[in-house]
Write a protein that holds these residues in place. Structure first.
Motif, PDB file in Angstrom:
ATOM      1  N   LEU A   1      14.855   4.734  41.945  1.00  0.00           N
ATOM      2  CA  LEU A   1      14.095   3.665  42.585  1.00  0.00           C
ATOM      3  C   LEU A   1      12.620   3.885  42.285  1.00  0.00           C
ATOM      4  CD1 LEU A   1      14.444   1.223  44.618  1.00  0.00           C
ATOM      5  CD2 LEU A   1      13.645   2.824  46.372  1.00  0.00           C
ATOM      6  N   GLN A   2      11.960   2.839  41.844  1.00  0.00           N
ATOM      7  CA  GLN A   2      10.522   2.905  41.620  1.00  0.00           C
ATOM      8  C   GLN A   2       9.788   2.303  42.812  1.00  0.00           C
ATOM      9  OE1 GLN A   2       9.559   1.024  37.895  1.00  0.00           O
ATOM     10  NE2 GLN A   2      10.525   2.618  36.666  1.00  0.00           N
ATOM     11  N   VAL A   3       8.680   2.955  43.199  1.00  0.00           N
ATOM     12  CA  VAL A   3       7.869   2.460  44.315  1.00  0.00           C
ATOM     13  C   VAL A   3       6.423   2.300  43.843  1.00  0.00           C
ATOM     14  CG1 VAL A   3       9.334   3.380  46.147  1.00  0.00           C
ATOM     15  CG2 VAL A   3       7.575   4.846  45.141  1.00  0.00           C
ATOM     16  N   TYR A   4       5.738   1.347  44.444  1.00  0.00           N
ATOM     17  CA  TYR A   4       4.361   1.026  44.046  1.00  0.00           C
ATOM     18  C   TYR A   4       3.408   1.684  45.035  1.00  0.00           C
ATOM     19  CZ  TYR A   4       0.565  -1.881  42.158  1.00  0.00           C
ATOM     20  OH  TYR A   4      -0.584  -2.333  41.557  1.00  0.00           O
ATOM     21  N   VAL A   5       2.798   2.779  44.606  1.00  0.00           N
ATOM     22  CA  VAL A   5       1.920   3.574  45.459  1.00  0.00           C
ATOM     23  C   VAL A   5       0.621   3.837  44.712  1.00  0.00           C
ATOM     24  CG1 VAL A   5       1.655   5.751  46.707  1.00  0.00           C
ATOM     25  CG2 VAL A   5       3.901   4.659  46.580  1.00  0.00           C
ATOM     26  N   LYS A   6      -0.495   3.644  45.402  1.00  0.00           N
ATOM     27  CA  LYS A   6      -1.833   3.846  44.801  1.00  0.00           C
ATOM     28  C   LYS A   6      -1.975   3.076  43.498  1.00  0.00           C
ATOM     29  CE  LYS A   6      -2.409   8.362  46.985  1.00  0.00           C
ATOM     30  NZ  LYS A   6      -3.201   7.813  48.104  1.00  0.00           N
ATOM     31  N   ASN A   7      -1.506   1.821  43.542  1.00  0.00           N
ATOM     32  CA  ASN A   7      -1.688   0.872  42.440  1.00  0.00           C
ATOM     33  C   ASN A   7      -0.954   1.250  41.163  1.00  0.00           C
ATOM     34  OD1 ASN A   7      -3.424  -0.809  43.979  1.00  0.00           O
ATOM     35  ND2 ASN A   7      -5.112   0.604  43.571  1.00  0.00           N
ATOM     36  N   ARG A   8       0.154   1.991  41.313  1.00  0.00           N
ATOM     37  CA  ARG A   8       0.968   2.277  40.133  1.00  0.00           C
ATOM     38  C   ARG A   8       2.424   2.472  40.563  1.00  0.00           C
ATOM     39  NH1 ARG A   8       1.828   7.931  39.225  1.00  0.00           N
ATOM     40  NH2 ARG A   8       2.116   7.481  37.004  1.00  0.00           N
ATOM     41  N   TRP A   9       3.331   2.131  39.659  1.00  0.00           N
ATOM     42  CA  TRP A   9       4.757   2.327  39.909  1.00  0.00           C
ATOM     43  C   TRP A   9       5.141   3.759  39.536  1.00  0.00           C
ATOM     44  CZ3 TRP A   9       7.624  -1.053  42.520  1.00  0.00           C
ATOM     45  CH2 TRP A   9       7.203  -2.396  42.578  1.00  0.00           C
ATOM     46  N   THR A  10       5.871   4.395  40.433  1.00  0.00           N
ATOM     47  CA  THR A  10       6.335   5.768  40.182  1.00  0.00           C
ATOM     48  C   THR A  10       7.754   5.900  40.715  1.00  0.00           C
ATOM     49  OG1 THR A  10       5.787   8.097  40.507  1.00  0.00           O
ATOM     50  CG2 THR A  10       5.433   6.646  42.382  1.00  0.00           C
ATOM     51  N   THR A  11       8.501   6.851  40.199  1.00  0.00           N
ATOM     52  CA  THR A  11       9.886   7.034  40.629  1.00  0.00           C
ATOM     53  C   THR A  11       9.936   7.804  41.942  1.00  0.00           C
ATOM     54  OG1 THR A  11      10.665   7.009  38.341  1.00  0.00           O
ATOM     55  CG2 THR A  11      12.132   7.980  39.988  1.00  0.00           C
TER      56      THR A  11
END
Length: 236
Positions: free
Chosen positions: A224-234
């Motif tokens: 699952l990718q999440v959008y944190v601090k203006n970027r998508w990360t796993t």
């Protein structure tokens, strides 16, 4: 017709009671409702963590809370868990029909029963026809309604928007009387397969909220990718 993101006006609401976390106040950021929207702009905004409700595009913008985290499934990397494989097999007898409207009595009656039994404590209860159609409308001609039938009986509807890079799971409602099918889970698994077949990269799931039971389920889909601090990360 697509506007530059820098030119789009946004507005914030006054703080109001949070729908997901008790004793929390929420503030919502809305795109100017007068802003012309097409598929390209809608896709860009979705990639920045925005969602739609009816013809309103929004994102949480709370001063002291960052619990609502945009989430999406990278469909080519997704693999079903053991339990998800069982749910997938359990529902292979369903017949699925795609329509581009949702104004009929059959769909509304299912929605009304779903809201009455599953969300009677929320702000969508009691279900009303006008709210139903406004919430799930097809305002930019990008929405499709996937109807799941058990023989001749409608048991679920998945409302899905087509973006440039993926599908967006807007809402799913189903017959609470057939709990053994796990229709909410099956709808997501089916949408993943649809995105794959269409050659799209993602299935956008809306907001993952770790400490809210109604929203925490999204972490069951990995990766699952999440959008944190203006970027998508796993999500780890």
């Amino acid at each position: 017709m697509t506007s530059s993101l820098r030119d789009i006006k946004v507005y914030t609401t006054y703080p109001h009671s949070c729908s997901y976390l008790d004793d929390q106040e929420a503030t919502t950021l809305f795109v100017d409702p007068r802003q012309p929207v097409d598929k390209a702009l809608y896709s860009q905004l979705s990639a920045l963590g925005f969602r739609r409700s009816g013809d309103h595009i929004y994102r949480p913008h709370c001063a002291h809370c960052e619990a609502c985290i945009p989430a999406r499934i990278p469909v080519c990397e997704f693999t079903r868990s053991r339990g998800q494989k069982r749910i997938w097999q359990r529902n292979q007898d369903l017949r699925i029909v795609c329509t581009d409207e949702i104004s009929d009595d059959e769909a509304f009656d299912l929605y009304r029963r779903y809201i009455s039994l599953r969300h009677f404590d929320g702000d969508m209860y009691p279900a009303e026809r006008e709210q139903f159609e406004a919430f799930l409308n097809n305002v930019w001609d990008c929405t499709r309604y996937f109807r799941f039938y058990d023989k001749a009986t409608l048991v679920a509807v998945a409302v899905v928007d087509a973006l440039e890079d993926g599908l967006s799971a807007i809402y799913t409602f189903f017959d609470p009387g057939v709990a053994k099918r796990s229709l909410g889970v099956y709808a997501i698994l089916w949408e993943v397969e649809q995105a794959r077949e269409l050659g799209l990269e993602y299935l956008y799931l809306g907001y993952w909220i770790k400490n809210c039971q109604k929203m925490a389920y999204k972490s069951d889909y990995r990766p699952l990718q999440v959008y944190v601090k203006n970027r998508w990360t796993t999500l780890l």
